[in-house]
Design a protein around this motif. Structure first.
Motif, mmCIF file in Angstrom:
data_model
loop_
_atom_site.group_PDB
_atom_site.id
_atom_site.type_symbol
_atom_site.label_atom_id
_atom_site.label_comp_id
_atom_site.label_asym_id
_atom_site.label_seq_id
_atom_site.Cartn_x
_atom_site.Cartn_y
_atom_site.Cartn_z
ATOM 1 N N LYS A 76 0.822 -1.218 0.000
ATOM 2 C CA LYS A 76 0.000 0.000 0.000
ATOM 3 C C LYS A 76 0.851 1.261 0.000
ATOM 4 C CE LYS A 76 -3.984 -2.069 2.353
ATOM 5 N NZ LYS A 76 -4.904 -1.982 3.522
ATOM 6 N N ASN A 77 2.178 1.082 -0.003
ATOM 7 C CA ASN A 77 3.076 2.234 0.005
ATOM 8 C C ASN A 77 2.780 3.161 1.189
ATOM 9 O OD1 ASN A 77 5.319 2.679 -1.592
ATOM 10 N ND2 ASN A 77 4.350 4.268 -2.827
ATOM 11 N N THR A 78 2.543 2.570 2.333
ATOM 12 C CA THR A 78 2.098 3.319 3.507
ATOM 13 C C THR A 78 2.848 2.854 4.755
ATOM 14 O OG1 THR A 78 -0.101 3.602 2.548
ATOM 15 C CG2 THR A 78 0.099 3.958 4.909
ATOM 16 N N VAL A 79 3.134 3.828 5.610
ATOM 17 C CA VAL A 79 3.768 3.571 6.904
ATOM 18 C C VAL A 79 2.817 4.069 7.990
ATOM 19 C CG1 VAL A 79 5.778 4.029 8.352
ATOM 20 C CG2 VAL A 79 6.034 3.836 5.888
ATOM 21 N N TYR A 80 2.803 3.382 9.109
ATOM 22 C CA TYR A 80 1.875 3.715 10.180
ATOM 23 C C TYR A 80 2.613 3.978 11.486
ATOM 24 C CZ TYR A 80 -1.213 1.362 6.880
ATOM 25 O OH TYR A 80 -1.893 0.986 5.742
ATOM 26 N N LEU A 81 1.964 4.743 12.346
ATOM 27 C CA LEU A 81 2.450 4.911 13.714
ATOM 28 C C LEU A 81 1.247 4.778 14.639
ATOM 29 C CD1 LEU A 81 4.983 5.536 15.452
ATOM 30 C CD2 LEU A 81 4.186 7.922 15.488
ATOM 31 N N GLN A 82 1.180 3.649 15.327
ATOM 32 C CA GLN A 82 0.132 3.437 16.313
ATOM 33 C C GLN A 82 0.611 4.013 17.639
ATOM 34 O OE1 GLN A 82 -3.023 1.966 16.027
ATOM 35 N NE2 GLN A 82 -3.281 2.706 18.135
ATOM 36 N N MET A 83 -0.175 4.922 18.184
ATOM 37 C CA MET A 83 0.205 5.620 19.406
ATOM 38 C C MET A 83 -0.826 5.312 20.484
ATOM 39 S SD MET A 83 1.450 9.276 17.851
ATOM 40 C CE MET A 83 -0.211 9.791 17.445
ATOM 41 N N ASN A 84 -0.385 4.650 21.521
ATOM 42 C CA ASN A 84 -1.250 4.291 22.647
ATOM 43 C C ASN A 84 -0.779 4.994 23.912
ATOM 44 O OD1 ASN A 84 -2.628 2.484 20.941
ATOM 45 N ND2 ASN A 84 -1.233 0.809 21.476
ATOM 46 N N SER A 85 -1.645 5.018 24.910
ATOM 47 C CA SER A 85 -1.312 5.626 26.210
ATOM 48 C C SER A 85 -0.723 7.015 26.025
ATOM 49 C CB SER A 85 -0.339 4.727 26.984
ATOM 50 O OG SER A 85 -0.884 3.445 27.181
ATOM 51 N N LEU A 86 -1.376 7.805 25.223
ATOM 52 C CA LEU A 86 -0.841 9.128 24.896
ATOM 53 C C LEU A 86 -0.790 10.026 26.114
ATOM 54 C CD1 LEU A 86 -2.512 9.535 21.434
ATOM 55 C CD2 LEU A 86 -0.075 9.783 21.875
ATOM 56 N N LYS A 87 0.224 10.885 26.121
ATOM 57 C CA LYS A 87 0.453 11.821 27.216
ATOM 58 C C LYS A 87 0.440 13.244 26.671
ATOM 59 C CE LYS A 87 3.656 8.507 29.332
ATOM 60 N NZ LYS A 87 5.046 8.297 29.810
ATOM 61 N N PRO A 88 0.156 14.228 27.502
ATOM 62 C CA PRO A 88 0.189 15.625 27.019
ATOM 63 C C PRO A 88 1.534 15.993 26.385
ATOM 64 C CG PRO A 88 -0.920 15.529 29.129
ATOM 65 C CD PRO A 88 -0.367 14.143 28.870
ATOM 66 N N GLU A 89 2.613 15.419 26.881
ATOM 67 C CA GLU A 89 3.926 15.739 26.309
ATOM 68 C C GLU A 89 4.144 15.130 24.927
ATOM 69 O OE1 GLU A 89 3.265 14.455 29.344
ATOM 70 O OE2 GLU A 89 4.800 12.992 29.944
ATOM 71 N N ASP A 90 3.208 14.320 24.450
ATOM 72 C CA ASP A 90 3.280 13.819 23.077
ATOM 73 C C ASP A 90 2.704 14.822 22.078
ATOM 74 O OD1 ASP A 90 2.359 10.606 24.367
ATOM 75 O OD2 ASP A 90 4.369 11.257 23.750
ATOM 76 N N THR A 91 2.141 15.904 22.568
ATOM 77 C CA THR A 91 1.577 16.926 21.693
ATOM 78 C C THR A 91 2.650 17.529 20.811
ATOM 79 O OG1 THR A 91 -0.207 17.469 23.239
ATOM 80 C CG2 THR A 91 0.433 19.173 21.649
ATOM 81 N N ALA A 92 2.422 17.493 19.499
ATOM 82 C CA ALA A 92 3.405 17.980 18.534
ATOM 83 C C ALA A 92 2.836 17.813 17.126
ATOM 84 C CB ALA A 92 4.709 17.193 18.650
ATOM 85 N N VAL A 93 3.542 18.371 16.171
ATOM 86 C CA VAL A 93 3.296 18.044 14.771
ATOM 87 C C VAL A 93 4.167 16.834 14.439
ATOM 88 C CG1 VAL A 93 3.425 18.820 12.384
ATOM 89 C CG2 VAL A 93 2.776 20.435 14.191
ATOM 90 N N TYR A 94 3.555 15.815 13.875
ATOM 91 C CA TYR A 94 4.246 14.571 13.552
ATOM 92 C C TYR A 94 4.513 14.519 12.050
ATOM 93 C CZ TYR A 94 3.664 12.732 18.232
ATOM 94 O OH TYR A 94 3.754 12.538 19.591
ATOM 95 N N TYR A 95 5.755 14.185 11.718
ATOM 96 C CA TYR A 95 6.196 14.111 10.334
ATOM 97 C C TYR A 95 6.704 12.710 10.003
ATOM 98 C CZ TYR A 95 6.488 19.215 10.813
ATOM 99 O OH TYR A 95 6.223 20.544 11.037
ATOM 100 N N CYS A 96 6.390 12.253 8.797
ATOM 101 C CA CYS A 96 7.054 11.043 8.321
ATOM 102 C C CYS A 96 8.113 11.454 7.300
ATOM 103 C CB CYS A 96 6.069 10.059 7.711
ATOM 104 S SG CYS A 96 5.317 10.565 6.168
ATOM 105 N N ALA A 97 9.092 10.589 7.128
ATOM 106 C CA ALA A 97 10.199 10.898 6.241
ATOM 107 C C ALA A 97 10.815 9.611 5.703
ATOM 108 C CB ALA A 97 11.248 11.728 6.977
#
Length: 126
Positions: A76-97
């Motif tokens: 599918k030419n796709t990459v994933y990031l599963q994020m669990n147990s999120l914390k306020p300090e995870d707040t950000a703009v997320y980029y793939c590269a």
């Protein structure tokens, strides 16, 4: 030329989950390592996770280890990031590269990536 488009960001309460996707157009990602980075306001862009071209090895920042999982579907030419147990300090703009390199030490540095997406905002409320 390759274009990377992230999606899946949003607002979530602490303890919640989100799944980010990074879809590529223009060229296949199957021969390249892929990484996720994030940048919070006033901070430098930091490494989050990376995965080798075949998914055989994955690498994580200590701050997300055990909570986030990177994966890919080359068909599918796709990459994933599963994020669990999120914390306020995870707040950000997320980029793939995309990276033409390999190895844990190389894949943790922004300078070793040649194509970047536009980013998706993740906000975790307390």
């Amino acid at each position: 030329q390759v274009q990377l488009v992230e999606s899946g960001g949003g607002l979530v309460q602490a303890g919640g989950s989100l799944r980010l996707s990074c879809a590529a157009t223009g060229r296949t990602l199957s021969s390249y390592a892929m990484g996720w980075f994030r940048q919070a306001p006033g901070k430098e862009r930091e490494f989050v996770a990376a995965i080798t071209w075949n998914g055989g090895s994955t690498y994580y920042a200590d701050s997300v280890k055990g909570r986030f999982t990177i994966s890919r579907d080359n068909a599918k030419n796709t990459v994933y990031l599963q994020m669990n147990s999120l914390k306020p300090e995870d707040t950000a703009v997320y980029y793939c590269a995309r990276s033409p390199l390999y190895g844990s030490s190389n894949l943790r540095h922004t300078g070793n990536y040649d194509y970047w997406g536009q980013g998706t905002q993740v906000t975790v409320s307390s």
